[in-house]
Design a protein around this motif. Structure first.
Motif, short mmCIF file in Angstrom:
data_model
loop_
_atom_site.label_atom_id
_atom_site.label_comp_id
_atom_site.label_asym_id
_atom_site.label_seq_id
_atom_site.Cartn_x
_atom_site.Cartn_y
_atom_site.Cartn_z
N ASP A 136 0.85 -1.19 0.00
CA ASP A 136 0.00 0.00 0.00
C ASP A 136 0.88 1.23 0.00
O ASP A 136 1.92 1.26 0.66
CB ASP A 136 -0.85 0.04 1.28
N SER A 137 0.44 2.27 -0.71
CA SER A 137 1.29 3.46 -0.74
C SER A 137 1.20 4.25 0.54
O SER A 137 2.06 5.06 0.83
CB SER A 137 0.96 4.33 -1.94
N GLY A 138 0.19 4.01 1.33
CA GLY A 138 0.15 4.62 2.65
C GLY A 138 -0.35 6.05 2.68
O GLY A 138 -0.80 6.54 3.71
N GLY A 139 -0.30 6.77 1.57
CA GLY A 139 -0.76 8.15 1.57
C GLY A 139 -2.20 8.21 1.10
O GLY A 139 -2.91 7.21 1.05
N GLY A 140 -2.62 9.40 0.74
CA GLY A 140 -4.00 9.56 0.29
C GLY A 140 -4.20 9.09 -1.15
O GLY A 140 -5.32 9.10 -1.65
N GLN A 141 -3.12 8.70 -1.82
CA GLN A 141 -3.23 8.27 -3.22
C GLN A 141 -2.91 6.78 -3.29
O GLN A 141 -1.74 6.41 -3.34
CB GLN A 141 -2.24 9.05 -4.10
N THR A 161 -2.99 5.22 -8.19
CA THR A 161 -4.29 5.67 -8.74
C THR A 161 -4.56 7.09 -8.24
O THR A 161 -5.50 7.31 -7.47
CB THR A 161 -5.42 4.71 -8.33
N GLN A 162 -3.72 8.00 -8.67
CA GLN A 162 -3.88 9.39 -8.22
C GLN A 162 -5.23 9.94 -8.69
O GLN A 162 -5.58 9.79 -9.88
CB GLN A 162 -2.72 10.23 -8.78
N ALA A 163 -5.94 10.57 -7.77
CA ALA A 163 -7.32 10.99 -8.06
C ALA A 163 -7.44 11.88 -9.32
O ALA A 163 -8.33 11.64 -10.15
CB ALA A 163 -7.91 11.68 -6.85
N PRO A 164 -6.57 12.90 -9.49
CA PRO A 164 -6.77 13.79 -10.66
C PRO A 164 -6.67 13.08 -12.02
O PRO A 164 -7.16 13.61 -13.02
CB PRO A 164 -5.63 14.82 -10.52
N TRP A 166 -7.69 9.85 -12.54
CA TRP A 166 -8.51 8.63 -12.48
C TRP A 166 -9.20 8.34 -13.82
O TRP A 166 -9.26 7.20 -14.28
CB TRP A 166 -9.53 8.75 -11.34
N THR A 167 -9.72 9.38 -14.47
CA THR A 167 -10.45 9.13 -15.72
C THR A 167 -9.51 8.58 -16.80
O THR A 167 -9.89 7.69 -17.57
CB THR A 167 -11.15 10.41 -16.23
N ALA A 168 -8.28 9.08 -16.81
CA ALA A 168 -7.30 8.56 -17.80
C ALA A 168 -7.00 7.09 -17.50
O ALA A 168 -6.86 6.28 -18.42
CB ALA A 168 -6.02 9.39 -17.74
N ILE A 169 -6.90 6.77 -16.22
CA ILE A 169 -6.62 5.37 -15.85
C ILE A 169 -7.76 4.47 -16.35
O ILE A 169 -7.55 3.41 -16.93
CB ILE A 169 -6.46 5.23 -14.31
N CYS A 170 -9.02 4.93 -16.12
CA CYS A 170 -10.18 4.13 -16.53
C CYS A 170 -10.15 3.85 -18.04
O CYS A 170 -10.38 2.71 -18.46
CB CYS A 170 -11.48 4.87 -16.18
N ASP A 171 -9.80 4.89 -18.82
CA ASP A 171 -9.74 4.70 -20.27
C ASP A 171 -8.65 3.71 -20.65
O ASP A 171 -8.85 2.83 -21.48
CB ASP A 171 -9.49 6.05 -20.98
N LEU A 172 -7.47 3.87 -20.01
CA LEU A 172 -6.34 3.00 -20.35
C LEU A 172 -6.62 1.54 -20.08
O LEU A 172 -6.30 0.66 -20.89
CB LEU A 172 -5.10 3.40 -19.53
N ILE A 200 0.15 9.81 -15.26
CA ILE A 200 -0.20 8.83 -14.21
C ILE A 200 1.11 8.41 -13.53
O ILE A 200 2.04 7.94 -14.19
CB ILE A 200 -0.89 7.59 -14.82
N PRO A 201 1.20 8.60 -12.20
CA PRO A 201 2.47 8.28 -11.53
C PRO A 201 2.68 6.76 -11.40
O PRO A 201 1.94 6.08 -10.68
CB PRO A 201 2.32 8.91 -10.13
N VAL A 202 3.66 6.25 -12.12
CA VAL A 202 4.02 4.82 -12.04
C VAL A 202 5.55 4.73 -12.00
O VAL A 202 6.24 5.68 -12.35
CB VAL A 202 3.53 4.01 -13.26
N GLY A 203 6.04 3.59 -11.56
CA GLY A 203 7.49 3.42 -11.55
C GLY A 203 7.86 1.97 -11.77
O GLY A 203 7.29 1.08 -11.11
N PRO A 204 8.78 1.70 -12.71
CA PRO A 204 9.21 0.31 -12.90
C PRO A 204 10.00 -0.16 -11.69
O PRO A 204 10.69 0.63 -11.06
CB PRO A 204 10.11 0.40 -14.14
#
Ligand code: CAO
Length: 478
Positions: free
Chosen positions: A294-299, A321-324, A326-332, A382-386
């Motif tokens: 879990d990222s532990g923060g609000g995101q 899954t950063q809130a701002p 979210w819609t882009a994530i849903c589409d992807l 979208i914040p991601v990291g390999p």
């Protein structure tokens, strides 16, 4: 006429003297003296790095060993301090011989923590050795040590003794624990991770506490100590006095784990809703639990599998899954309906469904490599990291370009990679050099730093203060 000439010469000398004073003052108070009309300090006229390094002129008596202390002094050396590492004759820092990969050569454990330093061997318990150390105390600005509690005092280097010899000296120590019931205990990395609250909050709920690969107890505390030293050097400018700086490893780890103490206090007011445990309906206990990935923060975030995960242990990405966005994530991920579905459209609605959300995201990421996930998501912010393996990090050219990973050449072991300065100063490029051989600079330091004459150096060499004790067989024969 002669008097006029004399007066002129006198005033010339005075002007020269006052110019010297100004130069001196400038060196001490650059900001105040160099101020220009707009109130900003005048920029250096020299190009980057030509104006010296941040800690030029600071000399450190480095009595550190293993990892915590050496991390601190290596950073200070990178920033320009002259770090003189004092080691036991014939033995040196114990890590020189630990985890050896090249027979008979200093280990990577040692070489990667002691770059850019000088090494002098001194037997701190030999009378002549004590005399040399006293001279070093007078010539240095900071003494850094991480011996077991009481060891420095047993060498006769008590705070009172040091302060009497050199009232400007800063004495900086790493210990396992601060004053209290455990102050006399020896401590290593993982003990500190456990005692500082990190281990109880790391790992999965169903499993045992876990220690992390990052050395937050050792290197983390070394970092804290370096900050304390720089602050003490700054305060010394005003007071003219040195002071003691203490970093307990337990405190350093807790400082890095402070969000978990935050969560401990939140527990009194209800469940920790962003923990996936909450969504899974598992009640919380009395203490901050382990939260897996879990990222532990609000995101909310989680580690998801990527293409190739079946054979590559590092084919994973961290996905937030950063809130701002979210819609882009849903589409992807092929779930456009989640943009408006009341069960998914808002962050609070999503919290109880995180497991299902990340499973769905993972079904998408499993079709892409971790680098493809990164490329695609970055286009949508979208914040991601390999999950990068150490192999990938060692080969990453951008880290070489910034000097974060540096290749240095060692006379014994050849080329090796080390971690350069992660703190980038625009006017003080990192001075990353190979680690010293045991006692490589003994002669140089005795003569050039401590001012011993040829005869005195010869006497010191004959005294046994800087050479290993004779082998028992020889001693018996004598
Ligand atoms: N000449 C002569 N003696 C020397 C010397 C020198 N140049 N340098 C060190 N010594 C002696 C010390 O005086 C000490 O002797 P005494 O105990 O007889 O007074 C002895 O070497 C060993 O010092 P130590 O107790 O610090 O070392 P250790 O290997 O037994 O313990 C450690 C190691 C790390 C557990 C302990 O130093 C410690 O708790 N340090 C503080 C916490 C810390 O930094 N831990 C991080 C370690 S990295 O994982």
């Amino acid at each position: 006429m002669a008097t006029k000439k004399k007066a002129k010469a006198k005033s010339k000398a005075a002007a020269k003297k006052s110019a010297k004073t100004v130069v001196k003052l400038k060196a001490r108070k650059p900001a105040a003296k160099a101020a220009v009309s707009n109130g900003l300090p005048r920029p250096s006229t020299k190009s980057w790095g030509q104006a010296g390094r941040a800690l030029d002129g600071v000399r450190i008596l480095d009595f550190t060993h293993v990892q915590s202390g050496p991390t601190c002094t290596q950073l200070l050396a990178y920033m320009g301090a002259d770090v003189i590492k004092v080691e036991r004759p014939g033995v040196g820092d114990i890590t020189r011989g630990q985890l050896r990969d090249v027979k008979g050569q200093d280990s990577l454990y040692f070489t990667m923590l002691n770059g850019s330093k000088r090494s002098i061997t001194i037997d701190s318990k030999h009378p002549k050795g004590k005399e040399i150390l006293d001279r070093l105390v007078k010539q240095c600005d900071v003494l850094v040590e991480n011996f077991a509690p009481g060891a420095l005092d047993r060498m006769g280097l008590t705070w009172e003794h040091i302060h009497k010899l050199n009232p400007r000296m800063i004495v900086a120590s790493v210990k396992g624990f601060g004053p209290g019931p455990y102050e006399d205990c020896k401590v290593y990395e993982n003990v500190a991770q456990c005692a500082g609250g990190a281990a109880s909050t790391t790992g999965f709920r169903e499993g045992p506490p876990l220690v992390t690969g990052a050395q937050i107890g050792d290197s983390g505390t070394g970092l804290h100590l370096a900050l304390g030293i720089v602050a003490a050097l700054y305060q010394r400018k005003r007071t003219g006095r040195g002071q003691r700086v203490l970093c307990a490893m337990q405190d350093g780890v807790l400082n890095l784990a402070r969000v978990k103490l935050r969560d401990q206090q939140r527990l009194a007011h209800g469940p920790l809703t962003e923990y996936s445990q909450h969504g899974e309906g598992v009640p919380f206990g009395v203490a901050t639990p382990r939260a897996g990935n879990d990222s532990g923060g609000g995101q909310p975030g989680w580690i998801v599998k990527c293409k190739g995960w079946e054979t590559d242990p590092d084919a994973y990405s961290y996905f937030i899954t950063q809130a701002p966005v979210w819609t882009a994530i849903c589409d992807l991920i092929g779930k456009p309906e989640w943009k408006t579905d009341p069960d998914y459209a808002t962050p609070p609605a999503r919290l109880p469904r995180l497991r299902h959300i990340f499973d769905t995201i993972e079904a998408w990421t499993k079709t892409k490599t971790k680098f493809e996930v990164m490329d695609i998501c970055n286009k949508h912010d979208i914040p991601v990291g390999p999950i990068l393996s150490m192999k990938e990090i060692a080969e990453e050219q951008s880290l070489r370009a910034t000097g974060t990973v540096v290749e240095v050449d060692h006379p014994g072991r050849g080329k090796y990679l080390t971690v350069g300065n992660p703190i980038k100063l625009s006017d003080s490029p990192a001075d990353v050099r190979r680690s010293p051989l045991l006692g490589e600079h003994t002669d140089e330091v005795l003569r050039k730093v401590l001012g011993y004459s040829d005869k005195e150096v010869a006497d010191i060499k004959g005294s046994g203060a800087i050479t290993p004790p004779e082998k028992p067989a020889k001693a018996e024969a004598a």
